[in-house]
Design a protein around this motif. Structure first.
Motif, mmCIF file in Angstrom:
data_model
loop_
_atom_site.group_PDB
_atom_site.id
_atom_site.type_symbol
_atom_site.label_atom_id
_atom_site.label_comp_id
_atom_site.label_asym_id
_atom_site.label_seq_id
_atom_site.Cartn_x
_atom_site.Cartn_y
_atom_site.Cartn_z
ATOM 1 N N HIS A 25 7.450 -19.009 -46.893
ATOM 2 C CA HIS A 25 6.051 -18.640 -46.684
ATOM 3 C C HIS A 25 5.711 -17.214 -46.721
ATOM 4 O O HIS A 25 4.678 -16.969 -47.345
ATOM 5 N N LEU A 26 6.479 -16.465 -46.043
ATOM 6 C CA LEU A 26 6.084 -14.992 -45.799
ATOM 7 C C LEU A 26 6.363 -14.232 -47.433
ATOM 8 O O LEU A 26 5.451 -13.510 -47.667
ATOM 9 N N PHE A 27 7.285 -14.609 -48.049
ATOM 10 C CA PHE A 27 7.482 -14.243 -49.443
ATOM 11 C C PHE A 27 6.249 -14.580 -50.143
ATOM 12 O O PHE A 27 5.979 -13.805 -50.928
ATOM 13 N N ALA A 28 5.923 -15.743 -50.091
ATOM 14 C CA ALA A 28 4.952 -16.492 -50.979
ATOM 15 C C ALA A 28 3.577 -15.587 -50.811
ATOM 16 O O ALA A 28 2.841 -15.509 -51.557
ATOM 17 N N LYS A 29 3.191 -15.389 -49.446
ATOM 18 C CA LYS A 29 2.125 -14.672 -49.010
ATOM 19 C C LYS A 29 2.240 -13.440 -49.751
ATOM 20 O O LYS A 29 1.015 -12.811 -50.070
ATOM 21 N N ASP A 30 3.151 -12.568 -49.876
ATOM 22 C CA ASP A 30 3.257 -11.301 -50.598
ATOM 23 C C ASP A 30 3.369 -11.549 -52.102
ATOM 24 O O ASP A 30 3.621 -10.433 -52.589
ATOM 25 N N GLN A 31 3.583 -12.821 -52.428
ATOM 26 C CA GLN A 31 3.230 -12.987 -53.774
ATOM 27 C C GLN A 31 4.688 -12.385 -54.591
ATOM 28 O O GLN A 31 4.637 -12.019 -55.671
ATOM 29 N N TYR A 32 5.616 -12.984 -53.898
ATOM 30 C CA TYR A 32 7.134 -12.745 -54.773
ATOM 31 C C TYR A 32 7.488 -14.111 -55.490
ATOM 32 O O TYR A 32 6.820 -15.040 -55.145
ATOM 33 N N GLU A 49 4.819 -28.081 -53.733
ATOM 34 C CA GLU A 49 3.340 -28.410 -53.792
ATOM 35 C C GLU A 49 2.360 -27.799 -53.112
ATOM 36 O O GLU A 49 1.351 -27.170 -53.300
ATOM 37 N N HIS A 50 2.989 -27.682 -51.707
ATOM 38 C CA HIS A 50 2.338 -26.948 -50.882
ATOM 39 C C HIS A 50 2.135 -25.491 -51.232
ATOM 40 O O HIS A 50 0.971 -24.487 -51.068
ATOM 41 N N LEU A 51 3.075 -24.816 -51.753
ATOM 42 C CA LEU A 51 2.964 -23.348 -52.073
ATOM 43 C C LEU A 51 2.121 -23.352 -53.402
ATOM 44 O O LEU A 51 1.390 -22.260 -53.388
ATOM 45 N N ARG A 52 1.981 -24.223 -54.130
ATOM 46 C CA ARG A 52 1.075 -24.042 -55.307
ATOM 47 C C ARG A 52 -0.259 -24.199 -54.746
ATOM 48 O O ARG A 52 -1.156 -23.508 -55.471
ATOM 49 N N THR A 53 -0.452 -25.028 -54.015
ATOM 50 C CA THR A 53 -1.994 -25.049 -53.356
ATOM 51 C C THR A 53 -2.190 -23.947 -52.405
ATOM 52 O O THR A 53 -3.584 -23.581 -52.661
ATOM 53 N N VAL A 54 -1.290 -23.682 -51.340
ATOM 54 C CA VAL A 54 -1.858 -22.555 -50.587
ATOM 55 C C VAL A 54 -1.600 -21.126 -51.282
ATOM 56 O O VAL A 54 -2.510 -20.225 -51.012
ATOM 57 N N HIS A 55 -0.768 -20.702 -51.848
ATOM 58 C CA HIS A 55 -0.073 -19.408 -52.483
ATOM 59 C C HIS A 55 -0.581 -19.163 -54.084
ATOM 60 O O HIS A 55 -0.396 -18.182 -54.458
ATOM 61 N N ASN A 56 -0.654 -20.365 -54.662
ATOM 62 C CA ASN A 56 -1.016 -20.273 -55.991
ATOM 63 C C ASN A 56 0.284 -19.681 -56.741
ATOM 64 O O ASN A 56 0.005 -18.850 -57.649
ATOM 65 N N ILE A 57 1.086 -20.067 -56.415
ATOM 66 C CA ILE A 57 2.640 -19.452 -57.175
ATOM 67 C C ILE A 57 3.386 -21.082 -57.470
ATOM 68 O O ILE A 57 3.353 -21.940 -56.830
ATOM 69 N N GLU A 58 4.291 -20.608 -58.407
ATOM 70 C CA GLU A 58 4.923 -21.700 -59.074
ATOM 71 C C GLU A 58 6.501 -21.524 -58.896
ATOM 72 O O GLU A 58 6.998 -20.595 -59.572
ATOM 73 N N PRO A 59 6.939 -21.949 -57.944
ATOM 74 C CA PRO A 59 8.582 -21.687 -57.341
ATOM 75 C C PRO A 59 9.365 -22.426 -58.433
ATOM 76 O O PRO A 59 8.911 -23.380 -59.017
ATOM 77 N N THR A 60 10.695 -21.745 -58.653
ATOM 78 C CA THR A 60 11.645 -22.309 -59.247
ATOM 79 C C THR A 60 12.573 -23.029 -58.268
ATOM 80 O O THR A 60 13.039 -22.796 -57.400
ATOM 81 N N LEU A 61 12.906 -24.191 -58.601
ATOM 82 C CA LEU A 61 13.403 -25.272 -57.879
ATOM 83 C C LEU A 61 14.923 -25.955 -58.152
ATOM 84 O O LEU A 61 15.072 -25.887 -59.219
ATOM 85 N N ILE A 62 15.775 -25.526 -57.545
ATOM 86 C CA ILE A 62 17.112 -25.864 -57.811
ATOM 87 C C ILE A 62 17.762 -26.770 -56.539
ATOM 88 O O ILE A 62 18.022 -26.350 -55.477
ATOM 89 N N THR A 63 18.089 -27.936 -56.786
ATOM 90 C CA THR A 63 18.804 -28.822 -56.188
ATOM 91 C C THR A 63 20.347 -28.629 -56.100
ATOM 92 O O THR A 63 20.893 -28.759 -57.024
ATOM 93 N N GLN A 64 20.879 -28.024 -55.023
ATOM 94 C CA GLN A 64 22.430 -27.942 -54.725
ATOM 95 C C GLN A 64 22.766 -28.117 -53.378
ATOM 96 O O GLN A 64 22.271 -27.755 -52.486
ATOM 97 N N ASP A 65 23.860 -28.738 -53.411
ATOM 98 C CA ASP A 65 24.419 -28.932 -52.115
ATOM 99 C C ASP A 65 25.935 -27.932 -51.751
ATOM 100 O O ASP A 65 26.515 -27.753 -52.472
ATOM 101 N N LEU A 66 25.471 -26.935 -51.035
ATOM 102 C CA LEU A 66 26.500 -25.559 -50.854
ATOM 103 C C LEU A 66 27.758 -26.016 -50.160
ATOM 104 O O LEU A 66 28.451 -25.195 -50.184
ATOM 105 N N SER A 67 27.875 -27.420 -49.905
ATOM 106 C CA SER A 67 29.407 -27.504 -49.505
ATOM 107 C C SER A 67 30.254 -28.011 -50.304
ATOM 108 O O SER A 67 31.419 -28.273 -50.047
ATOM 109 N N TYR A 223 12.069 -11.238 -41.707
ATOM 110 C CA TYR A 223 11.540 -10.720 -42.868
ATOM 111 C C TYR A 223 11.055 -9.187 -42.673
ATOM 112 O O TYR A 223 11.339 -8.255 -43.522
ATOM 113 N N GLU A 224 10.508 -8.852 -41.499
ATOM 114 C CA GLU A 224 10.286 -7.468 -40.959
ATOM 115 C C GLU A 224 11.579 -6.405 -41.251
ATOM 116 O O GLU A 224 11.575 -5.328 -41.740
#
Length: 267
Positions: A25-32, A49-67, A223-224
């Motif tokens: 959310h914080l990165f999206a707010k600053d338009q990263y 979908e929330h990020l698209r609606t609230v921050h007008n950004i299109e994130p890249t999504l990757i599904t991965q199990d890090l284990s 973040y700070e």
């Protein structure tokens, strides 16, 4: 803190919920530009979908199990194949397994180690090398106040967080003057699904024996500190005091205290 014009792409693991989601959310707010990683595909899609609606950004999504073996390399290959240069790496993904170690599921604890240590270390190596070559970048590692405390019934988790903190602080020194900073974020018990996932929902810790932090506050502190290039940040005044006390308290006493924290209130 505002957007750093020299950095534009942030990759966050464990982004579908909890602290990772609040950091996103914080990165999206600053338009990263965001690259979001999680094993929960449905959760990622809902958050996107929330990020698209609230921050007008299109994130890249990757599904991965890090284990799983090779997860870090697969993420790196997918990101670079899309022509993305990651400027900020946030290794948030992690989980624990509750219960006496010798009575626990060894495969489950192996997955904890692989997620919390192996994947984090490999992602840091892969993306960190690229950052150093470009002479710029930031890395945020999710450690924990558990890094300071041997924790019976959460022994493996606590040990993995000790690794994350030590590794991150050493790497921060190694990368001094490289243009790349490494920050370790150490929150205490936080109001996320951590305890449920670990099977520790009936413990004093889960019921707020040491207080449950708001993940929004933890994310803000991280973040700070990341943007300032700080090496370590302990989130919360009480946690800062407790971390200081661990320096003067014998480990045996700390372990005994943590054992009570990770017991049922009825015990």
């Amino acid at each position: 803190m505002s957007h750093d014009p020299n950095l534009s792409v942030a990759l966050i693991t464990g982004a579908a919920n909890g602290i990772g989601q609040e950091l996103a959310h914080l990165f999206a707010k600053d338009q990263y530009q965001l690259v979001l990683i999680d094993q929960d595909t449905a959760g990622l899609n809902k958050f996107a979908e929330h990020l698209r609606t609230v921050h007008n950004i299109e994130p890249t999504l990757i599904t991965q199990d890090l284990s799983h073996d090779g997860a870090a390399q697969r993420i790196y290959d997918q990101v670079t194949a899309q022509g993305l240069a990651v400027d900020i790496l946030v290794n948030d993904a992690g989980f624990g397994e509750y219960g006496p170690y010798l009575e626990s599921d060894v495969a489950r604890n192996r997955a904890v180690i692989h997620t919390n240590i192996v994947a984090l270390t490999e992602l840091t190596y892969l993306f960190g090398n690229d950052m150093v070559k470009r002479g710029k970048g930031r890395i945020l590692q999710l450690a924990s106040t558990a890094a300071f405390t041997p924790s019976p019934n959460m022994a493996v988790y606590s040990a993995t967080k000790s690794f994350v903190l030590s590794f991150s602080e050493a790497l921060s020194n190694e990368l001094k003057d490289s243009g790349v900073t490494v920050t370790a974020l150490c929150p205490g018990a936080t109001d996320t699904d951590f305890f449920e996932r670990a099977g520790a929902e009936d413990t004093r810790a889960a019921h707020g024996a040491m207080g449950l932090a708001d993940p929004k506050d933890v994310a803000k502190d991280g973040y700070e500190a990341l943007m300032k290039g700080e090496t370590r940040v302990i989130s919360g005044v009480t946690n800062k005091i407790q971390a200081m006390l661990t320096n003067i308290t014998p480990d045996g006493i700390i372990a005994a205290g943590m054992r009570k924290v990770f017991e049922s209130p009825s015990e």
